[in-house]
Design an enzyme around this catalytic site. Structure first.
Site, mmCIF file in Angstrom:
data_model
loop_
_atom_site.group_PDB
_atom_site.id
_atom_site.type_symbol
_atom_site.label_atom_id
_atom_site.label_comp_id
_atom_site.label_asym_id
_atom_site.label_seq_id
_atom_site.Cartn_x
_atom_site.Cartn_y
_atom_site.Cartn_z
ATOM 1 N N SER A 135 66.901 5.756 22.483
ATOM 2 C CA SER A 135 68.151 6.156 21.819
ATOM 3 C C SER A 135 68.120 7.676 21.649
ATOM 4 C CB SER A 135 68.200 5.497 20.433
ATOM 5 O OG SER A 135 69.240 6.050 19.654
ATOM 6 N N TYR A 148 63.936 3.025 11.928
ATOM 7 C CA TYR A 148 64.562 2.795 13.247
ATOM 8 C C TYR A 148 64.408 4.032 14.130
ATOM 9 C CZ TYR A 148 68.032 2.230 16.916
ATOM 10 O OH TYR A 148 68.646 2.176 18.142
HETATM 11 N N1 NAP Z 1 74.713 0.547 20.146
HETATM 12 C C1 NAP Z 1 74.223 1.779 20.039
HETATM 13 O O1 NAP Z 1 74.904 2.713 19.562
HETATM 14 C C2 NAP Z 1 72.824 2.082 20.537
HETATM 15 C C3 NAP Z 1 72.490 3.440 20.664
HETATM 16 C C4 NAP Z 1 71.215 3.758 21.118
HETATM 17 C C5 NAP Z 1 70.307 2.765 21.431
HETATM 18 N N2 NAP Z 1 70.665 1.463 21.300
HETATM 19 C C6 NAP Z 1 69.652 0.463 21.663
HETATM 20 O O2 NAP Z 1 70.177 -0.357 22.693
HETATM 21 C C7 NAP Z 1 69.530 -1.629 22.662
HETATM 22 C C8 NAP Z 1 70.592 -2.716 22.725
HETATM 23 O O3 NAP Z 1 71.399 -2.626 21.557
HETATM 24 P P1 NAP Z 1 72.959 -2.979 21.552
HETATM 25 O O4 NAP Z 1 73.694 -1.790 21.076
HETATM 26 O O5 NAP Z 1 73.361 -3.586 22.827
HETATM 27 O O6 NAP Z 1 72.984 -4.013 20.340
HETATM 28 P P2 NAP Z 1 73.237 -5.593 20.295
HETATM 29 O O7 NAP Z 1 74.543 -5.895 20.943
HETATM 30 O O8 NAP Z 1 73.025 -5.996 18.897
HETATM 31 O O9 NAP Z 1 72.078 -6.186 21.229
HETATM 32 C C9 NAP Z 1 70.753 -6.348 20.769
HETATM 33 C C10 NAP Z 1 70.069 -7.370 21.640
HETATM 34 O O10 NAP Z 1 68.717 -7.550 21.147
HETATM 35 C C11 NAP Z 1 68.469 -8.940 21.003
HETATM 36 N N3 NAP Z 1 67.544 -9.254 19.913
HETATM 37 C C12 NAP Z 1 67.629 -8.894 18.610
HETATM 38 N N4 NAP Z 1 66.621 -9.420 17.914
HETATM 39 C C13 NAP Z 1 65.879 -10.138 18.791
HETATM 40 C C14 NAP Z 1 64.692 -10.923 18.674
HETATM 41 N N5 NAP Z 1 64.061 -11.076 17.500
HETATM 42 N N6 NAP Z 1 64.200 -11.540 19.776
HETATM 43 C C15 NAP Z 1 64.838 -11.395 20.961
HETATM 44 N N7 NAP Z 1 65.948 -10.661 21.143
HETATM 45 C C16 NAP Z 1 66.461 -10.040 20.069
HETATM 46 C C17 NAP Z 1 69.828 -9.540 20.690
HETATM 47 O O11 NAP Z 1 69.857 -10.887 21.103
HETATM 48 P P3 NAP Z 1 70.000 -12.155 20.120
HETATM 49 O O12 NAP Z 1 70.852 -11.745 18.976
HETATM 50 O O13 NAP Z 1 70.557 -13.213 20.999
HETATM 51 O O14 NAP Z 1 68.587 -12.422 19.737
HETATM 52 C C18 NAP Z 1 70.766 -8.726 21.575
HETATM 53 O O15 NAP Z 1 70.850 -9.280 22.854
HETATM 54 C C19 NAP Z 1 68.695 -1.662 21.379
HETATM 55 O O16 NAP Z 1 67.337 -1.405 21.714
HETATM 56 C C20 NAP Z 1 69.269 -0.513 20.555
HETATM 57 O O17 NAP Z 1 68.309 0.036 19.683
HETATM 58 C C21 NAP Z 1 71.908 1.097 20.858
#
Ligand code: NAP
Length: 255
Positions: A135, A148
């Site tokens: 991130s 985080y």
């Molecule tokens: N959105 C942003 O602004 C942003 C910015 C920078 C980085 N990121 C990073 O991008 C990545 C994806 O995030 P996103 O924005 O796409 O959020 P998201 O839509 O909430 O996706 C998170 C994913 O992680 C999975 N997950 C969560 N807890 C888990 C567990 N205990 N075991 C297995 N899977 C788990 C969730 O699946 P289930 O709920 O089905 O378990 C979901 O598929 C993350 O690493 C986040 O830190 C996001």
């Protein structure tokens, strides 16, 4: 053995879009997450070879090994690993429940590290690739989401070092998205309306940038010029200038 692309956190957001981009480029996939309905719907939607679906909470003991066993039961090995699963928690460090913070650190750092370690022999044998999702939070201390931000600094540092160590064997890329329109903020406990004002990128834009960067052998991919600017200045401007803004955003007006 046939190779598959393993994508963690494929049930939502950036992970779902990464799955769509890889499938469009003819990769066979293993999709994992906890949400069975979302994973099955995604698997049915994708054209090409039917993905392998593993429903698992990756923070549970033995879950990473179960993923490796699933590959073997399907007679495939990992050619590409995408460590995308992760989540954030907003609030002051002292106010957040300790167990919740530790579970987040477990997923964002330990699980990513364990999967990388367990699948590295596959990736080396395949002369494959590794994409870790960090991130822009990796570039700053983040009051209001302190643990985080620190976890993402770990992912960035580990990935850059592995890029160097594994240069001749495995292509290692770290993807550092900025604000992206997913359920991430809702799950973290930040009012999504505040995030809209930051003009988030779409998860598809982020996934496409990650895919292109991985295939091009890039070390670090920061999608979006404004995010690249932020990452670029992080080493130059004093961090305290950002920290009060971040603290206000992440704790000042919770939903
Ligand atoms: N959105 C942003 O602004 C942003 C910015 C920078 C980085 N990121 C990073 O991008 C990545 C994806 O995030 P996103 O924005 O796409 O959020 P998201 O839509 O909430 O996706 C998170 C994913 O992680 C999975 N997950 C969560 N807890 C888990 C567990 N205990 N075991 C297995 N899977 C788990 C969730 O699946 P289930 O709920 O089905 O378990 C979901 O598929 C993350 O690493 C986040 O830190 C996001």
């Amino acid at each position: 053995m046939n190779h598959v692309t393993v994508i963690t956190g494929a049930s939502s957001g950036i992970g779902t879009e990464l799955a769509r981009v890889f499938a469009r480029n003819n990769h066979r996939l293993l999709l994992t997450g906890r949400n069975t309905v979302a994973l099955e719907a995604l698997a049915n939607e994708l054209t090409g070879a039917k993905p392998i679906v593993l429903v698992a909470d990756l923070t549970e003991p033995g879950a990473a090994q179960r993923l490796v066993d699933t590959l073997r039961q399907n007679d495939v090995s990992a050619g590409i690993l995408v460590n995308n699963a992760g989540y954030g928690l907003a609030g002051r460090f002292a106010d957040l429940e300790g167990a919740s913070q530790l579970n987040m650190l477990d997923l964002n750092m330990r699980v990513l590290t364990e999967l990388t370690y367990l699948l590295l022999p596959d990736l080396v044998a395949a002369k494959g690739r590794l994409l870790n999702v960090a991130s822009t939070a990796a570039y700053f201390p983040g009051p209001g989401m302190a643990a985080y931000y620190a976890s993402k600094a770990y992912v960035l540092s580990l990935s850059e070092a592995l890029h160097q160590e594994l240069k001749q064997q495995v292509g290692v890329t770290v993807l550092c998205p900025g604000t992206t329109a997913t359920v991430f903020f809702d799950r973290a406990g930040i009012n999504p309306k505040l995030i809209k004002a930051l003009r988030p990128m779409s998860p598809l834009q982020v996934a496409e940038a990650g895919y292109r960067g991985l295939m091009a052998g890039r070390r670090v991919v920061v999608p979006g010029w404004h995010n690249r600017l932020l990452a670029g200045v992080s080493g130059v401007i004093p961090h305290f200038l950002f920290m009060s803004f971040l603290q206000h955003l992440q704790t000042g007006r919770r939903k």
